[in-house]
Design an enzyme around this catalytic site. Structure first.
Site, PDB file in Angstrom:
ATOM      1  N   ASP A 315       0.897  -1.073   0.026  1.00  0.00           N
ATOM      2  CA  ASP A 315       0.052  -0.014  -0.017  1.00  0.00           C
ATOM      3  C   ASP A 315       0.836   1.196  -0.066  1.00  0.00           C
ATOM      4  OD1 ASP A 315      -2.542   1.481   0.405  1.00  0.00           O
ATOM      5  OD2 ASP A 315      -1.998   1.960   2.343  1.00  0.00           O
ATOM      6  N   GLU A 359       1.615  -0.377  -4.979  1.00  0.00           N
ATOM      7  CA  GLU A 359       0.528   0.794  -5.309  1.00  0.00           C
ATOM      8  C   GLU A 359       1.406   2.045  -5.182  1.00  0.00           C
ATOM      9  OE1 GLU A 359      -2.876   3.728  -3.895  1.00  0.00           O
ATOM     10  OE2 GLU A 359      -1.669   2.616  -2.705  1.00  0.00           O
TER      11      GLU A 359
END
Length: 627
Positions: A315, A359
């Site tokens: 993330d 990401e």
């Protein structure tokens, strides 16, 4: 009994190289045969004056001290303690405070809002040996890869009661209950993988799992750790990979968590300016610290070894690579960069075939380049630029799109810089961003026509695919974590037709090699622009594989386009195999004459046409010799 903590363990932990601390720290069952004799406990609190174990076994009284073994290691063996007993550590800090902490390595937790850790005895035996063996040789580069992103708590919920006003009261499905429902849906739509939003224990549903208190504990919202293992095992037996969303940036500030675990900044940066993550109200990990590195390296090792996950989505990588997310070269966080390289080296060495996915919203170079070439070593990177550009394009009225055609074409200028995933994720359908259908400009019906064309363009564009749940039937409202997706919409003809189209599209993508074989060699082998007409909002390109050619025609205009001229190899014949707004017409063919062909295409429509292979003339059989 758990292996004693050795001097070598301590050395590797402090050096940031230990990858199996969960085998040393935490609560571990002691058995004789199948009988549980008790549990050993081990915790690291180098600055504590003393550590006590409290729980339901001693009425939460501070009468059970752990023994200090030196170097900050505290241990205890408690005989007769059963599985699923609740416990916490009481840390007596250097300044005399008492902190009630959950176990940093606890492998099970109480159901929120309760915050204690629980002892656990896993008895699950995986039955996915064939899948795990085949995974070793898995190479995603020249295979279809379509990921279905899921938040387990809101994908589907079960009605358990009604309140006094007659409104339904819903509850979460258990991991085991979800398994057949989720697998059936994924198989029907031929996704290759499921990506689960963070499943580590977290106190607040609204954080979606991104603010964690129990890094080694699968959230008890949906059941026990063995239930999660069952879900993953069943996916593997059905031929579906499972990816875990992982958050090594920051942790929750809640009192039972890692923040100032022993009264000092143990896992976080020493100064508030660096550890304070005001954007999310969390605490940043100090990724230059040996202890923190070992904690997180062991964590990723734990999820891959003990739960058999097939991929890790990291993330918000830019907040790791740069100080406070400020994406300037002078702000690079070198300690975090080194840590990420170590993570990818660990995974690719010990877990062959596991995907590492970043990401990353920055332009940091070489995210998916090999470590040996100076890259970060990820397998895939989310193409957030493509996602933002195309969403902006479709939100514009058709008349203005001609001035913004680069929002459609720019992705191919940098396509070969990295190995990209095209993400239409949960982040695009929350916080006032609208659902994908509602982002489309125009009236209600036109929004659906354009969404059909957009998704068709998405599946045909170079790059692997990720879709958030609900996209497949044209979900209307923004996603909320507290209520299930609006499955009832599938009963309405416009949504049911949309769902049928998306299923067809997903299966077509999976079964046609031109759409994925050369995703990462697009301009060399897999992709070629055929026509870009900015004035007409028309974009045509061809996709290639070793044995197939597809011609993709995209009319993003609000008017039908007549007799559009395409430059194509002479005598090439193409047959319509997919249309975003209707069933393909059986006899619709396109034939290039003198290097050109003309086509008429309806408004807001995407066509897929397959090149017809020329049949080789059959050789005349040799005449049989007369006897």
């Amino acid at each position: 009994m758990t292996t004693p903590f050795s001097d070598l363990d301590l050395y590797y932990m402090n050096a940031g190289e230990h990858t199996s601390l969960y085998e040393k720290f935490g609560a571990h069952v002691v058995k004789k045969g199948n009988k549980i004799l008790g549990y050993t406990f081990c915790v690291y609190a180098p600055n504590a004056q003393a550590v006590y174990l409290v729980g339901d076994f001693n009425n939460w009284q501070e009468d059970t001290p752990l023994t200090h073994q030196g170097d900050g290691i505290y241990t205890l063996y408690l005989e007769g303690l059963p599985s699923q007993a609740s416990y916490k550590y009481v840390i007596l800090t250097p300044d005399g405070r008492k902190l009630y902490k959950a176990d940093p390595y606890g492998q099970f937790s109480e159901v929120r809002p309760a915050t204690a850790s629980k002892t656990y005895n896993s008895r699950y035996a995986f039955k996915d040996a064939i899948w795990m063996y085949d995974r070793i040789s898995y190479d995603f580069k020249e295979k279809p890869l379509s990921i279905y992103e899921v938040h387990l708590g809101s994908w589907k919920q079960k009605v358990v009661n009604k309140d006094e006003a007659g409104a339904q009261i819903s509850n979460f499905y258990n991991y085991r209950e979800l398994a057949p429902l989720l697998i059936e849906h994924v198989l029907e739509n031929k996704y290759t993988h499921i990506e689960l939003m963070p499943l580590m224990e977290h106190p607040l549903d609204a954080s979606w799992g991104y603010q964690i208190t129990g890094y080694y504990s699968p959230t008890s919202r949906y059941g026990k750790p063995d239930d999660l293992k069952y879900l993953i095992d069943q996916c593997h037996q059905a031929g579906i990979g499972v990816i875990l969303d992982w958050v090594p940036i920051h942790f929750c500030r809640d009192a039972q968590g890692l923040m100032q675990f022993d009264g000092t900044t143990l896992y976080e940066y020493p100064n508030e300016r660096d550890w304070d993550n005001s954007q999310w109200g969390t605490v940043n990990f100090d990724l230059g610290k040996g202890l923190t590195r070992s904690f997180l390296l062991s964590n990723i090792h734990y999820w891959l070894k003990e739960f058999h996950f097939d991929g890790i989505r990291v993330d918000a990588l830019s907040y790791l690579l740069y100080w406070r997310g400020e994406t300037e070269d002078s702000k690079i966080n070198q300690g975090a960069v080194d840590f990420i390289k170590r993570v990818n080296a660990l995974v690719h060495t010990e877990f062959k075939g596991v995907l590492m996915i970043a990401e990353d919203s920055s332009s940091y170079p070489g995210v998916t380049h090999d470590l040996a070439d100076g890259g970060l070593g990820f397998d895939l990177k989310w193409d957030l630029g493509w996602m933002n550009d195309t969403n902006k394009y479709f939100s514009r009225p058709s008349i203005y799109r001609r001035f913004h055609s680069k929002e459609i074409t720019f992705g191919m200028f940098y396509n070969q810089n990295e190995h990209y995933v095209l993400p239409l994720s949960h982040d695009e359908v929350v916080h006032g961003k609208l659902s994908i259908v509602e982002k489309m400009n125009g009236n209600y019906e036109d929004q659906f026509h354009q969404a059909r064309a957009y998704y068709s363009f998405f599946f045909a564009h170079p790059g692997k695919k990720l879709l958030f749940m609900g996209n497949e039937w044209g979900h209307i409202r923004e996603w909320h974590e507290y209520t299930e997706m609006d499955w009832v919409l599938k009963l309405y003809p416009i949504h049911d037709a949309f769902y049928q189209m998306m299923g067809t599209l997903s299966r077509f993508y999976h079964d046609n090699s031109a759409l994925w074989q050369y995703d990462f060699q697009a301009y060399d082998k897999g992709f070629e622009w055929t026509k870009i007409s900015e004035e007409a909002n028309f974009f045509a390109f061809r996709r290639f594989s070793d044995d197939q050619e597809l011609l993709i025609l995209n009319n993003f205009n609000d008017q039908e386009l007549y007799d559009v001229v395409l430059d194509l190899p002479d005598k090439n014949r193409y047959k319509l195999v997919f249309s975003s707004n209707s069933l393909p017409t059986e006899h619709f063919e396109l034939v290039a004459t003198d290097g050109q062909a003309k086509v008429t295409i309806p408004r807001y429509t995407t066509f897929y046409l397959e090149k017809v292979k020329e049949e080789k003339p059959k050789k005349n059989p040799k005449p049989k010799k007369k006897a």
